[in-house]
Design an enzyme around this catalytic site. Structure first.
Site, PDB file in Angstrom:
ATOM      1  N   GLN A   1      51.890 121.837  20.386  1.00 50.46           N
ATOM      2  CA  GLN A   1      51.553 123.088  21.071  1.00 50.46           C
ATOM      3  C   GLN A   1      50.340 122.865  21.975  1.00 50.46           C
ATOM      4  O   GLN A   1      49.197 123.039  21.553  1.00 50.46           O
ATOM      5  CB  GLN A   1      51.277 124.212  20.070  1.00 50.46           C
ATOM      6  CG  GLN A   1      51.105 125.533  20.779  1.00 50.46           C
ATOM      7  CD  GLN A   1      51.023 126.699  19.821  1.00 50.46           C
ATOM      8  OE1 GLN A   1      51.051 126.561  18.617  1.00 50.46           O
ATOM      9  NE2 GLN A   1      50.915 127.882  20.390  1.00 50.46           N
ATOM     10  N   PHE A   2      50.609 122.522  23.227  1.00 49.45           N
ATOM     11  CA  PHE A   2      49.521 122.258  24.165  1.00 49.45           C
ATOM     12  C   PHE A   2      48.668 123.488  24.430  1.00 49.45           C
ATOM     13  O   PHE A   2      47.507 123.379  24.821  1.00 49.45           O
ATOM     14  CB  PHE A   2      50.052 121.675  25.485  1.00 49.45           C
ATOM     15  CG  PHE A   2      50.632 122.691  26.419  1.00 49.45           C
ATOM     16  CD1 PHE A   2      49.850 123.253  27.425  1.00 49.45           C
ATOM     17  CD2 PHE A   2      51.955 123.103  26.304  1.00 49.45           C
ATOM     18  CE1 PHE A   2      50.378 124.192  28.300  1.00 49.45           C
ATOM     19  CE2 PHE A   2      52.487 124.032  27.165  1.00 49.45           C
ATOM     20  CZ  PHE A   2      51.703 124.581  28.167  1.00 49.45           C
ATOM     21  N   THR A   3      49.201 124.681  24.171  1.00 55.15           N
ATOM     22  CA  THR A   3      48.445 125.902  24.455  1.00 55.15           C
ATOM     23  C   THR A   3      47.221 126.057  23.562  1.00 55.15           C
ATOM     24  O   THR A   3      46.384 126.921  23.822  1.00 55.15           O
ATOM     25  CB  THR A   3      49.337 127.157  24.346  1.00 55.15           C
ATOM     26  OG1 THR A   3      49.861 127.246  23.022  1.00 55.15           O
ATOM     27  CG2 THR A   3      50.475 127.112  25.362  1.00 55.15           C
TER      28      THR A   3
END
Length: 149
Positions: A78-80
């Site tokens: 999850q790059f967010t």
């Protein structure tokens, strides 16, 4: 690197309506890879993750680790987690790792985890995933560089 660790009774991740990973009792971990992360950083985070004493013992105290209870892992990229919301209302992601490097480190994490944990499930890097879980507690921990300072 950043981990959002959720103790769960069960968790799953699906892509296009198909379940691609599911676990029972254990940890569902959202994983953000930063631009300066390395395999050494991954190893350090994995060691901490597997040793966190966040499961209850016979006295109801959080004294047991995932390894102690034979728990399962669901690892979801999850790059967010690297969202920067300081300027305006649209998050920026310049602190997130380059997608190719981040995927390599995510896959490295999965392989290293499988060497130590009997059940390791995963999402699909870069896919539009739907994550479901029954958070146990709820018990959620954010593991980032501050945990090692």
């Amino acid at each position: 690197m950043k981990f959002v660790i959720q103790r769960c009774q069960e968790a799953s991740v699906s892509v296009d309506g198909k379940t691609v990973g599911a676990i029972e009792k254990g940890l569902m971990v959202l994983i953000g890879v930063g631009k300066d992360d390395t395999t050494e950083v991954v190893d350090k985070y994995l060691k901490k993750l597997l040793q966190l004493r966040i499961f209850e013992d016979e006295n109801g105290k959080t004294n047991r680790s995932l390894m102690d209870i034979g728990g399962q892992l669901l690892l979801v990229s999850q790059f967010t987690l690297y969202a920067n919301c300081r300027h305006g209302n649209r998050p920026g992601f310049t602190d997130a790792g380059d997608p190719q490097k981040a995927e390599e480190l995510y896959e490295y994490l999965i392989e290293r985890a499988k060497e130590q944990v009997s059940v390791v499930e995963q999402g699909i890097f870069g896919a539009d995933m739907k994550v479901a879980l029954v958070n146990d507690g709820p018990f959620t921990i954010i593991l980032d560089e501050a945990a090692f300072a």
